[in-house]
Structure formats: C-alpha cells, structure tokens
Design a protein around this motif. Structure first.
Motif, short mmCIF file in Angstrom:
data_model
loop_
_atom_site.label_atom_id
_atom_site.label_comp_id
_atom_site.label_asym_id
_atom_site.label_seq_id
_atom_site.Cartn_x
_atom_site.Cartn_y
_atom_site.Cartn_z
N PHE A 76 14.46 59.03 5.80
CA PHE A 76 14.55 60.38 5.23
C PHE A 76 15.98 60.55 4.75
O PHE A 76 16.93 60.35 5.51
CB PHE A 76 14.21 61.44 6.27
N GLU A 93 11.34 62.11 2.02
CA GLU A 93 10.96 60.86 2.67
C GLU A 93 11.24 59.65 1.76
O GLU A 93 11.09 59.74 0.54
CB GLU A 93 9.47 60.88 3.02
N PRO A 102 7.67 58.76 9.37
CA PRO A 102 9.04 58.78 9.89
C PRO A 102 9.32 57.78 11.00
O PRO A 102 8.55 57.64 11.95
CB PRO A 102 9.19 60.21 10.43
N SER A 110 14.76 64.73 9.05
CA SER A 110 13.82 65.63 8.39
C SER A 110 13.74 66.96 9.11
O SER A 110 13.65 68.02 8.47
CB SER A 110 12.43 64.98 8.32
N ARG A 126 12.82 70.23 -1.05
CA ARG A 126 12.20 69.08 -0.40
C ARG A 126 11.42 68.27 -1.44
O ARG A 126 10.60 68.84 -2.17
CB ARG A 126 11.25 69.52 0.72
N HIS A 128 8.81 65.43 -1.54
CA HIS A 128 7.95 64.78 -0.55
C HIS A 128 7.15 63.61 -1.10
O HIS A 128 6.62 63.65 -2.21
CB HIS A 128 6.96 65.80 0.03
N PRO A 181 4.73 66.29 6.22
CA PRO A 181 5.25 66.56 4.88
C PRO A 181 4.38 67.54 4.08
O PRO A 181 4.89 68.37 3.33
CB PRO A 181 5.29 65.18 4.22
#
Length: 254
Positions: A76, A93, A102, A110, A126, A128, A181
């Motif tokens: 991340f 990510e 993760p 994160s 963010r 994702h 996410p």
C-alpha cells in the motif's frame, strides 16, 4: 557505535520498494492495460509534489549473519502531495504484490490513510485495486499466532466515519476492488470507476462460487453495467487517465 550499516539498509529498502512486485509483475499489470499505483499517484498529483510515507516499510529477509538478502515492500503506497497547488493525502493498493491483498506492512499503512488526512485536515484520495484480506491472513500463509489488532483496539472504520465528516474524500476503482477496499471506495464523497477494467464487489467469484455454488465472473458481480443501476459509485470513466482527471476536477470545486 556506527549507524552506517543500518542507514545503508534503509537506503537499500527504499530502492527495492521502488521495484514493487518485480519487473514481471509490473509488466503483467501493464499488459492488462492498467497502471501501477505509483504511476497512478504520479498521474493524479502535481509533478514532483509527492512525499511518500513509510517508503522503507516491509518484510526483510536475512541470511544467518543478519545481512539483508531479500525484501518484500508494503503493498500500500501512501503519502502527501498537491493537486492544483493544494495539499492532499493519497494512497492505494499495489496490485503487483499479492493482488493488492494486504500484507502486514500494507495493512498498517492503509489503515493510517484516514488518520493522515484527519491529522493534517486535508482531502483524502484513495486509488483502489485490491481484493481485501486473504483467507490465509496478511502474511500470505496460515500463521501459528495472531497477527491482527487486539479486540480492544480502536475499530478501523471509526476513522473512516470521522474522515467523511471532516475533509473531502474522493476514491477511484482502477481494477478489481473487493472486501475492505470496496467498503472504503463507497465511503467517499465522490467515487468513480473505470469501465471495462474495474469491478466493485463484496467478494470475488471464487468466494461467491463456494458460498452459492454458482459460477459468475467479475463483470457480472460488479462491473460498470451493474453499478450504473445500483448507484454504488457516482461516476464512470473511459480509462484511468479520465478517472484521475475527474478526481482532480472534483477537488477543484472545493
């Protein structure tokens, strides 16, 4: 006592982290028509403005003498940069490592994303692409002991709720997004997904197939055609560059 060896190892970690999941993994990401998380951050922010947090975070591998022989960086990427000359916190990510599921260091970063935006009272973006937690844990294999927070720890979603009530939050689905996410994607003031390459799902086809005995693909579970009707996301983008431009435009209104 000399700190030269420790300083040199930190430098090596930072260099290795720039390689993400390795040249082959990055090439596969590009073959799918998708950028890496570092390329996405560069595409969003003003040139040269990104200051990464925890660039040396990860899991080192050592020989019998304690020398660094390998390194798996946090998957991340998080930091502060500028959009239109104004500061924002940005993170996402790294799909080239474990498909964005993760690892230990990546999970810590994160979870810290919202706290970072709250601390500096700046917008949060963010980006994702990840499958959420693995059934085998954040270490990638079944562990003999606990690796997560204790039961009395502050709930992770508390900061997600706080950040929504404090600063602007924008999010993009740049590829398959499921689990944690996906929940963070919808917990935003503006969300956008890329047609054709992004899907937003509670869980992926393997989990759905095992639970319901039905074979469905990612597009059927969470593609743009579905979410145009569901209202899960606010807008749709033709490609990743369009998604990043829409976020920049959203932030320009504030």
């Amino acid at each position: 006592m000399s700190w030269d060896e420790a300083i040199e190892e930190i430098r090596q970690r930072k260099v290795l982290a720039r390689g993400q999941g390795g040249a082959e993994a990055v090439a596969r990401q590009h073959e799918k028509g998708r950028l890496t998380i570092r390329e996405r951050i560069d595409g969003l922010l003003d040139a040269g403005s990104f200051h990464e947090l925890g660039p040396a975070a990860g899991a080192p591998e050592r020989d019998a003498d304690g020398r660094l022989t390998g390194y798996s960086p946090a998957n991340f990427i998080l930091g502060i940069g500028e959009v239109g000359g104004r500061p924002v916190a940005v993170g996402g990510e790294d799909f080239t490592l474990r498909g964005g599921s993760p690892n230990v260091s990546g999970l810590r970063k994160s979870v810290y994303a919202e706290e970072l935006a709250l601390q500096y009272r700046i917008p949060l973006v963010r980006l994702h692409e990840g499958g959420g937690g693995s059934v085998t844990g954040s270490q990638g294999k079944q562990s003999a002991g606990p690796t997560t927070d204790p039961v009395f720890a502050t709930p992770r979603f508390q900061s997600v709720a706080r950040v929504l009530g404090t600063v602007p939050v924008a999010a993009a689905a740049m590829g398959p997004v499921a689990g944690l996410p996906a929940s963070r994607l919808v917990a935003s003031h503006f969300s956008v997904m890329v047609r054709g390459t992004a899907q937003v799902m509670t869980a992926g086809p393997a989990v759905v197939g095992r639970a319901l005995g039905q074979e469905v693909d990612k597009e059927a579970l969470g593609g743009a055609a579905l979410h145009e009707k569901s209202g899960v996301v606010d807008n749709f983008a033709a490609d990743e560059a369009d998604a990043l431009a829409q976020i920049r435009r959203f932030l320009s209104y504030l």
